[in-house]
Design a protein around this motif. Sequence first.
Motif, mmCIF file in Angstrom:
data_model
loop_
_atom_site.group_PDB
_atom_site.id
_atom_site.type_symbol
_atom_site.label_atom_id
_atom_site.label_comp_id
_atom_site.label_asym_id
_atom_site.label_seq_id
_atom_site.Cartn_x
_atom_site.Cartn_y
_atom_site.Cartn_z
ATOM 1 N N ALA A 153 0.923 -1.480 0.035
ATOM 2 C CA ALA A 153 0.085 0.089 0.063
ATOM 3 C C ALA A 153 1.023 1.446 0.066
ATOM 4 C CB ALA A 153 -0.868 -0.041 1.442
ATOM 5 N N TYR A 154 1.995 1.163 0.657
ATOM 6 C CA TYR A 154 2.915 2.482 0.575
ATOM 7 C C TYR A 154 4.160 2.307 -0.414
ATOM 8 C CZ TYR A 154 6.012 0.253 4.134
ATOM 9 O OH TYR A 154 6.866 -0.979 4.765
ATOM 10 N N LEU A 155 4.504 0.919 -0.565
ATOM 11 C CA LEU A 155 5.570 0.856 -1.501
ATOM 12 C C LEU A 155 5.250 1.553 -2.795
ATOM 13 C CD1 LEU A 155 7.442 -2.412 -0.498
ATOM 14 C CD2 LEU A 155 8.229 0.138 -0.267
ATOM 15 N N LEU A 156 4.084 0.848 -3.469
ATOM 16 C CA LEU A 156 3.717 1.126 -5.077
ATOM 17 C C LEU A 156 3.633 2.638 -5.201
ATOM 18 C CD1 LEU A 156 1.618 -1.744 -5.620
ATOM 19 C CD2 LEU A 156 3.965 -1.642 -6.066
ATOM 20 N N PRO A 157 2.944 3.312 -4.524
ATOM 21 C CA PRO A 157 2.953 4.942 -4.730
ATOM 22 C C PRO A 157 4.235 5.557 -4.548
ATOM 23 C CG PRO A 157 1.641 4.377 -2.846
ATOM 24 C CD PRO A 157 2.034 3.026 -3.367
ATOM 25 N N LEU A 158 4.782 5.105 -3.351
ATOM 26 C CA LEU A 158 6.178 5.984 -3.073
ATOM 27 C C LEU A 158 7.212 5.515 -4.020
ATOM 28 C CD1 LEU A 158 5.502 5.767 0.890
ATOM 29 C CD2 LEU A 158 5.185 7.737 -0.593
ATOM 30 N N LEU A 159 7.402 4.370 -4.233
ATOM 31 C CA LEU A 159 8.707 3.762 -5.262
ATOM 32 C C LEU A 159 8.282 4.496 -6.556
ATOM 33 C CD1 LEU A 159 8.726 -0.003 -4.526
ATOM 34 C CD2 LEU A 159 10.503 1.840 -3.877
ATOM 35 N N GLY A 160 7.027 4.849 -6.876
ATOM 36 C CA GLY A 160 6.865 5.288 -8.309
ATOM 37 C C GLY A 160 7.224 6.749 -8.196
ATOM 38 N N LYS A 161 7.524 7.399 -7.287
ATOM 39 C CA LYS A 161 7.884 8.729 -7.213
ATOM 40 C C LYS A 161 9.685 8.834 -7.017
ATOM 41 C CE LYS A 161 6.080 10.708 -3.736
ATOM 42 N NZ LYS A 161 5.684 11.634 -2.649
ATOM 43 N N VAL A 162 10.068 7.786 -6.727
ATOM 44 C CA VAL A 162 11.698 7.896 -6.667
ATOM 45 C C VAL A 162 12.488 8.090 -7.879
ATOM 46 C CG1 VAL A 162 13.690 6.583 -5.475
ATOM 47 C CG2 VAL A 162 11.677 6.503 -4.440
ATOM 48 N N ASN A 163 13.310 8.600 -7.838
ATOM 49 C CA ASN A 163 14.216 9.158 -9.447
ATOM 50 C C ASN A 163 15.378 8.210 -9.017
ATOM 51 O OD1 ASN A 163 12.436 11.200 -10.180
ATOM 52 N ND2 ASN A 163 13.271 12.741 -8.763
ATOM 53 N N PRO A 164 15.556 7.469 -10.080
ATOM 54 C CA PRO A 164 16.782 6.542 -10.089
ATOM 55 C C PRO A 164 18.176 7.327 -10.245
ATOM 56 C CG PRO A 164 15.084 5.424 -11.872
ATOM 57 C CD PRO A 164 14.665 6.897 -11.213
ATOM 58 N N GLY A 165 19.130 7.016 -9.595
ATOM 59 C CA GLY A 165 20.318 7.449 -9.794
ATOM 60 C C GLY A 165 20.579 8.869 -8.746
ATOM 61 N N ALA A 166 19.311 9.341 -8.157
ATOM 62 C CA ALA A 166 19.286 10.482 -7.385
ATOM 63 C C ALA A 166 19.750 10.579 -5.972
ATOM 64 C CB ALA A 166 17.947 11.320 -7.717
ATOM 65 N N GLY A 167 20.361 9.384 -5.408
ATOM 66 C CA GLY A 167 20.749 9.132 -4.113
ATOM 67 C C GLY A 167 19.471 8.744 -3.158
ATOM 68 N N ASN A 168 20.016 8.753 -1.841
ATOM 69 C CA ASN A 168 18.923 8.316 -0.918
ATOM 70 C C ASN A 168 17.834 9.478 -0.874
ATOM 71 O OD1 ASN A 168 21.498 7.848 1.526
ATOM 72 N ND2 ASN A 168 20.917 6.489 0.035
ATOM 73 N N GLN A 175 13.868 -2.922 -8.412
ATOM 74 C CA GLN A 175 14.654 -3.411 -9.282
ATOM 75 C C GLN A 175 13.951 -3.432 -10.502
ATOM 76 O OE1 GLN A 175 16.293 -7.180 -7.583
ATOM 77 N NE2 GLN A 175 17.680 -6.097 -6.555
ATOM 78 N N ALA A 176 12.656 -3.717 -10.581
ATOM 79 C CA ALA A 176 11.977 -3.527 -11.846
ATOM 80 C C ALA A 176 11.810 -2.363 -12.536
ATOM 81 C CB ALA A 176 10.587 -4.250 -11.756
ATOM 82 N N ILE A 177 12.237 -1.324 -11.553
ATOM 83 C CA ILE A 177 12.210 0.065 -12.290
ATOM 84 C C ILE A 177 13.517 0.795 -11.804
ATOM 85 C CG2 ILE A 177 9.761 0.436 -12.263
ATOM 86 C CD1 ILE A 177 10.159 1.942 -9.632
ATOM 87 N N ASP A 178 14.597 0.000 -11.811
ATOM 88 C CA ASP A 178 15.913 0.409 -11.755
ATOM 89 C C ASP A 178 16.224 1.135 -10.482
ATOM 90 O OD1 ASP A 178 16.768 -0.738 -14.389
ATOM 91 O OD2 ASP A 178 15.992 1.141 -15.206
ATOM 92 N N LEU A 179 15.809 0.861 -9.258
ATOM 93 C CA LEU A 179 15.950 1.126 -8.171
ATOM 94 C C LEU A 179 17.061 0.264 -7.201
ATOM 95 C CD1 LEU A 179 12.452 2.885 -7.006
ATOM 96 C CD2 LEU A 179 14.528 3.813 -8.175
ATOM 97 N N MET A 180 17.745 0.721 -6.405
ATOM 98 C CA MET A 180 18.618 -0.161 -5.540
ATOM 99 C C MET A 180 17.984 0.121 -3.939
ATOM 100 S SD MET A 180 22.589 0.306 -6.341
ATOM 101 C CE MET A 180 22.569 2.280 -6.274
ATOM 102 N N ALA A 182 27.138 3.378 -2.895
ATOM 103 C CA ALA A 182 26.870 3.049 -4.270
ATOM 104 C C ALA A 182 25.195 4.261 -4.503
ATOM 105 C CB ALA A 182 26.240 1.807 -4.495
ATOM 106 N N LYS A 183 24.902 4.789 -3.274
ATOM 107 C CA LYS A 183 23.862 5.764 -3.270
ATOM 108 C C LYS A 183 22.821 4.942 -3.425
ATOM 109 C CE LYS A 183 26.723 9.585 -4.140
ATOM 110 N NZ LYS A 183 26.847 11.130 -5.211
ATOM 111 N N PRO A 184 22.159 4.065 -2.748
ATOM 112 C CA PRO A 184 20.674 3.344 -2.844
ATOM 113 C C PRO A 184 19.671 4.282 -2.731
ATOM 114 C CG PRO A 184 21.615 2.897 -0.992
ATOM 115 C CD PRO A 184 22.921 3.442 -1.524
ATOM 116 N N GLU A 185 18.734 4.382 -3.555
ATOM 117 C CA GLU A 185 17.611 5.284 -3.631
ATOM 118 C C GLU A 185 16.726 5.127 -2.318
ATOM 119 O OE1 GLU A 185 18.794 4.996 -7.742
ATOM 120 O OE2 GLU A 185 18.434 3.452 -6.242
ATOM 121 N N VAL A 186 16.638 3.733 -2.104
ATOM 122 C CA VAL A 186 15.711 3.067 -0.830
ATOM 123 C C VAL A 186 16.297 2.508 0.256
ATOM 124 C CG1 VAL A 186 13.575 2.091 -0.440
ATOM 125 C CG2 VAL A 186 13.895 2.738 -2.851
#
Length: 424
Positions: A55-70, A94-99, A118-122
């Motif tokens: 419930a919280y992961l799907l909308p929040l992961l969708g807002k994260v920018n790959p490669g922009a750090g924590n 990982q399906a949308i290139d997030l660490m 390595a600056k993981p986003e999550v």
Amino acid sequence: MTEFICTTWPETWQKLWHEAGFSTPSLIQEKVYDPLKEGRSVIGVSPTGSGKTLAYLLPLLGKVNPGAGNQLLILTSSQELAMQVTEVARTWGQAIDLMVQPLIGGANTKRQVEKLKAKPEVLVGTPGRVLELIKAKKIKSQQINTLVLDEVDQLLKEGQLGLAAKINQTLTKQAQRCFFSATANEVINEIQPLLDTTPLIIDVTAEDQSKGEIHHYYLDYPQRRIVDALRRMAHLPDFQGLVFFNELSAMGNAEEKLLYHGLPVATLASDQNKLARRGALESFRQGKVRQLLTTDVAARGLDIHGLPYVINTDVPLDKESYLHRAGRVGRMGKEGTVVTIVQDHSLKELKKIAKQLDITLEEIYLHGRALHTEAPVVIPEPVKHVKSKSVQKTSVKTSENLHTPAKKIKKKQKNRKDKGKRRH
């Protein structure tokens, strides 16, 4: 949300959604999706097992920018829950290139620091380790734009509250804050000081229909024979249970005795190292262990697919503890059973909790390698009847035997006197 899945989600997510067997979102997933996506601070409340993690992961992961750090930080109340959330977040991230990087106590700090380079986003972690890394400036918390407190009521209890509050203070005021738990509505007063704005409260408890049928029973069994009850339950057909104790010492004692009897059991406790805890949980999930002995450390958020039984060896200390323990079964429509072992003095406490939670309790009985809702019929052993004549004869003989020696003594004494008279 269903329409959103069909139109704007990446194909990789659509594929994952359908491969997981999902058709429609759960109620909490549907209700919080847009507010979280829009950046609002939300308190999400729904029953255990209703899909709060996604419930919280799907909308929040969708807002994260790959490669922009924590950017997204998720705090959990236990190491086990942190690792579980990490696995789910990795699957979708990982399906949308997030660490995704777990940060839990008990793990090697140096390795975690190396991976943070390595600056993981999550980031997913427990408060103690996360705060330690923030203080060491290994996590740039000013870059975090979303904070999630999973099992928030547990995180805001004494001991954890200070850590969570300190982490929250290191974030910018503009950062989005999200709070989730089945009982989050009970700590709204504690949540409010963490926010500068009024959060949106979304409570679907009354409407949610995702919970499967859970049967609540109590087993009246002597305290000194609780291990015997566990041993007998372990032999029940298709039995697998999460066994809760209020005290670590009682859990350790039970483990020792059950292992002595050769039963496949393991323990999960806060004083174990990370590898031991992970190994025990994995063995249980794979069905190698029939009973996983634990404390309330395993009562929060753990998802063990298709778990049939929860056993309370003591009456839980409060209704929240009972609710979260019971929430390990009956998840996402599955059926489950909760058995609480009681004695005369503790049954009253259990009934009080049941009344507070509005659940129906029924007594259950353990006999014949099964659990029954009906008391066993005790057939008395046949009494051997002795014929009355034999009894009389015996009693007469006994009576005669008792008095004969006295008669003989008197007779002998009389004869001696008579003989003495004749001599004179």
